[in-house]
Structure formats: C-alpha cells, structure tokens
Design an enzyme around this catalytic site. Sequence first.
Site, mmCIF file in Angstrom:
data_model
loop_
_atom_site.group_PDB
_atom_site.id
_atom_site.type_symbol
_atom_site.label_atom_id
_atom_site.label_comp_id
_atom_site.label_asym_id
_atom_site.label_seq_id
_atom_site.Cartn_x
_atom_site.Cartn_y
_atom_site.Cartn_z
ATOM 1 N N GLU A 1 0.817 -1.219 0.000
ATOM 2 C CA GLU A 1 0.000 0.000 0.000
ATOM 3 C C GLU A 1 0.847 1.264 0.000
ATOM 4 O O GLU A 1 0.327 2.365 -0.071
ATOM 5 C CB GLU A 1 -0.908 0.008 1.247
ATOM 6 C CG GLU A 1 -2.041 -1.001 1.204
ATOM 7 C CD GLU A 1 -1.672 -2.360 1.790
ATOM 8 O OE1 GLU A 1 -0.471 -2.693 1.805
ATOM 9 O OE2 GLU A 1 -2.584 -3.078 2.228
ATOM 10 N N LYS B 1 0.045 -10.842 23.899
ATOM 11 C CA LYS B 1 -0.337 -10.065 25.084
ATOM 12 C C LYS B 1 -0.251 -10.957 26.304
ATOM 13 O O LYS B 1 -1.023 -11.879 26.460
ATOM 14 C CB LYS B 1 -1.744 -9.499 24.919
ATOM 15 C CG LYS B 1 -1.804 -8.469 23.818
ATOM 16 C CD LYS B 1 -3.207 -7.925 23.612
ATOM 17 C CE LYS B 1 -3.266 -7.237 22.253
ATOM 18 N NZ LYS B 1 -3.742 -8.085 21.177
#
Length: 546
Positions: free
Chosen positions: A331, A443
Amino acid sequence: MQGLMQDQPLLISSLIEFAERHHGDAEIVSRRVEGDIHRTTWRDVAARSRQVANALDQEQLLFSDRVATLAWNGYRHLELYYGVSSSGRVLHTINPRLHPDQIAWIANHAEDQILCFDLSFLPLVQAVQSKCPTVRKWIALCDADKLPADSGVPNLVSYETWMGEHSSSYDWPSFDENSASSMCYTSGTTGNPKGALYSHRSTMLHTYASAMPDVMAMSARDSVLPVVPMFHVNAWGIPYSAALVGAKLVFPGPWLDGKSVFELIESEKVSFAAGVPTVWQMMLAHMQGNDLKFSTLKRTVIGGSACPPAMINAFQYQYGVEVLHAWGMTEMSPLGTLCTLKNKHLTQSQDQQMAIRMKQGRGIFGVEMKIVDAEGKKMPWDGKASGDLLVTGPWVVKEYFKGEADPLVRDEQGRGWFPTGDVATIDADGYLQITDRSKDVIKSGGEWISSIDAENIAVAHPAVAMAACIGVAHSKWDERPIVVVVKKPGAEVSREELLAFYEGKTAKWQIPDDVVFAESIPIGATGKILKARLREQLRDYKLPGL
Ligand code: ADP
C-alpha cells in the site's frame, strides 16, 4: 498567484526516454528461464517497449486497460513495465506464488485483458485460463520457436512474435499524471487480496525519493541486482530508479538459490542488491558452507520482514556489505523507512551502531508517520512507547481498487492516515522499530511481547535456521510466547539450551515458555512467515505444565 514554472505531468515514459538518451548503453543482464545469460541495454529496452506499445494499440487496448504479468525478473518484464504504463495502460504484476484460485480471483477482479507469462508458469496458466474470462490473449515470454505446441491455452502467442513485427517508433502520449500506471494486490493473508493502484505521479515521486543518498543511493556507477521480484511491489521501485540514475540492472530470473544468486553477483560485478531475508539466508548459508567472499557487493537493502540482527552482522562485519534495513508495504509503493546512520553515530561503538541498524530506519521524505494508542491518541517518539503505526503521503493508498470501505483514519484536521496494521516504536531521532503485526502481538499479563525480538534471538543461535514466535492461550497470563524452530541441517540444540540462550538477552518474562522443533515453517507468497497458518497447525498444542 500561481507560480510561473512549466506544468508538465510526471509520467513513467519520461524515465525510459531519459534512460535511452542519457545512458542508453548501460547494460541490462538477465538470467533467463532457460538458464542462459541474456544481455541488452537501456536503449534496446526503450525501443522494444515502444514495440510493445504498438502491439497493444493493435490489440485495441484502451487507456487504463489492464495487462497482467506472471513473470520473473527479466528484460521482457522490464519492457512491459515501460511499454504498458507509458502508453497509458495499467501493468498488473501478479504474484505467481499465490494459490491458482487466488490468481484467477485477482485476474477477474482486475479485469485483465492480456496476460504475459514466463514459460515456467505454463502449468499455472493451464490451470487458471478457463477461469479468467476477461483475458483474451495469453502471451508466453519466449521466442517463437520455444512456444509449446498443444498447450491447450487459447489465443496463445509468443512475445517475440506478438511484439516483434511492430515498429519501434512511438510517441508516448501525455495525460494526467494521476492516471493509473500499475497495480499490485496484497498477499491476502487476511481475507481476499486487495488491489493497490499506483499512479504515474505516485510512482515518479517514489522513484525520486528512493534514489536519494539516505535511501537507496543508486547511481550510474552501480550494478544493481533486484532479487526482490518484479511482482512484489514493483521490485521496490528498482526498475524505475535504475532508469532514473542510469544503473546497470542484473536480473536473476527464476534462479534464486544461494549458489546462483552469489555467482551472478560475482560475474556481473554487482554493487547493490535488494531482497527479503529468506533469500539472503540461502545465499549466506551457501557462502558460509563454501568459504566464499564478495568481491564487488557494497550495499544491500533488506526488507519485507524484519531482518534478524545475525544477518545484519554477517553482511556488515563478516562480508563488509552495508545493510540498509527497510520497511514498507504494498500500500506504500512500497518504501516507508530505511535505516542509515546519522553523522553523530559514526563515532559510536559497533554495538551502538548495531542497535540502530536493527531498527527499520527513518521515514523517507514524503512519508509521514505517527504511532497512536487504542484511543487514537498520538504517542511520543521516545523509542519506548509502542503503538499502532499510521502513515500518510503521496505514494500511500487512499483507497483500494474497487474497494468498499474507506481504509483511512481521519485526524482532527480531516487528514486521512493509512493504518499499516503494524505496531511500532519511534525514537527521538526518528528511527522506527516494528515490534509486530498488530494481529501477531503477544499479550501477556497486560503487557505486549514482541514476537520479532523473540525470533531475532532464536536465529542468532548457530544451530537455528529459522524461527517463528507465536502466542498460545494461558489461563493466568492470557497468552504466553512459544518459539517454533527449524534447525540447520546437521545442527543440534535442545529446548533447554535454546531457552538458556535467551537469558540476559531479553527480560525474563519475555522469554518464550517453550520451544517446538519443526521440519519447516509455512512461508507465504512474498517470503513471509504465515503466522495464521502456524497457529492453525499448532491448535492442539498445550503449554508444558498446563
Ligand atoms: P502484505 O501486506 O500483502 O503481506 P507487504 O509486502 O505489503 O505484503 O507487507 C507489508 C508488511 O510487511 C508490513 O506491514 C510489515 O508488517 C512487514 N514488513 C515489511 N518490512 C518489514 C521490516 N523491515 N521489518 C518488519 N516487518 C516488515
């Protein structure tokens, strides 16, 4: 009051015209599918790209119609880069490593009209051709006498027959610089692939920027080997920037094994090369196994996924080759950051310099970056705070081809920022460090653990060929990291030895809980580890003691 300078559109045709006029005799060397070495020049590429343009006119292809390629790095691909885009059509480079169903999906989505392919991809073309109704001509990138008989592919012609009969005179048209020039689909690791549609303007600005001294620093004295494929975000823009500066170009074709790449670097006196870490891994293994040294290579851009410090070390200090660690994405055309030292770093110790080189580098002029927290609030550039990375700039997408939702996030001034999906820190000197893809972050007990750090440590162990760190569910900590490891052939290391190797190199709680030895790790179409697939493969895995 308007400025009084000439208003000339930035068009890709100007690059090939410039290359022909100013460094027409600089060489373009290609190792072909057949294995032989082919030599041509920018002058001939320019002439043949005009023949391509005439052939496209003859096919009655309209402005902005798409011409696809399934091709390796080579001179014919380069001619298509210039012939297709400069005449106002859009070059759609397809990644042949994608699944055939994905290739058909992409060709249909892009509405490709012509598809040019290297003969190594004939089986792929045979598998997809009946599913690509928009493609009305299939062109094999070969001489007439190499065209396979009875291929079963309708409207198949050899490239040399198709373009060879046309004149090499052509006046490149002038048009709006914002017109589409080329397109590339993201690899679609999540959902269907998405099309990034580059414009002449975005490509030209990216070309100027990428040649700057603190970016690729390419020049007319360079012999440049893009190992990064021309179907992977335009080989990071090298086919354009090499034309701009007048570099010699060296194309490896399908010959990407360590031995072939090394031999080409030596025989063509390559001074600058570019590729993803997995390719360099193969070449370094070949060199180390055979006690080889480079005689001409000076610099290499490494990006596409994090370059392990062990690799930077090997290039930099064992072989004397400067590593330019780079970060970007489809992108972003693709360049976002590139790592070079500043003047004040030159007197620092090797360790201090290494700490900088491991980062993905400083933003290139033209790309603005910011990191934000979960509420979208800007986080400081202190090298510690890590947040979601957003970018904006003239070579960053504003939307996807035929895309539905607006992918940009607006700030208070209404400016659109592209969310990269990466998590990063930025230090006070502006050096970006990617810690993870947001979907790969581990996490643990409310803290984030960088899987890239854990992988870098593992691959620094002499027995480890490849490593991937993923999070697995944990009742107390939510998630804990484990590292999946492929050993080098013939090398040995135990789980305990590898875990001990982490000690002192990272905080204790960031050390993986387990090591899983594997024969291989799944790699995607652009050489990146497919973590989603790895997690899937290990779905029945349980942490020891749980
Ligand atoms: P896709 O997004 O289709 O997988 P891209 O080639 O566009 O393919 O990948 C871009 C992503 O690759 C970035 O968002 C980032 O996660 C990763 N990446 C690229 N370069 C680096 C790098 N030097 N270090 C770490 N990650 C990188």
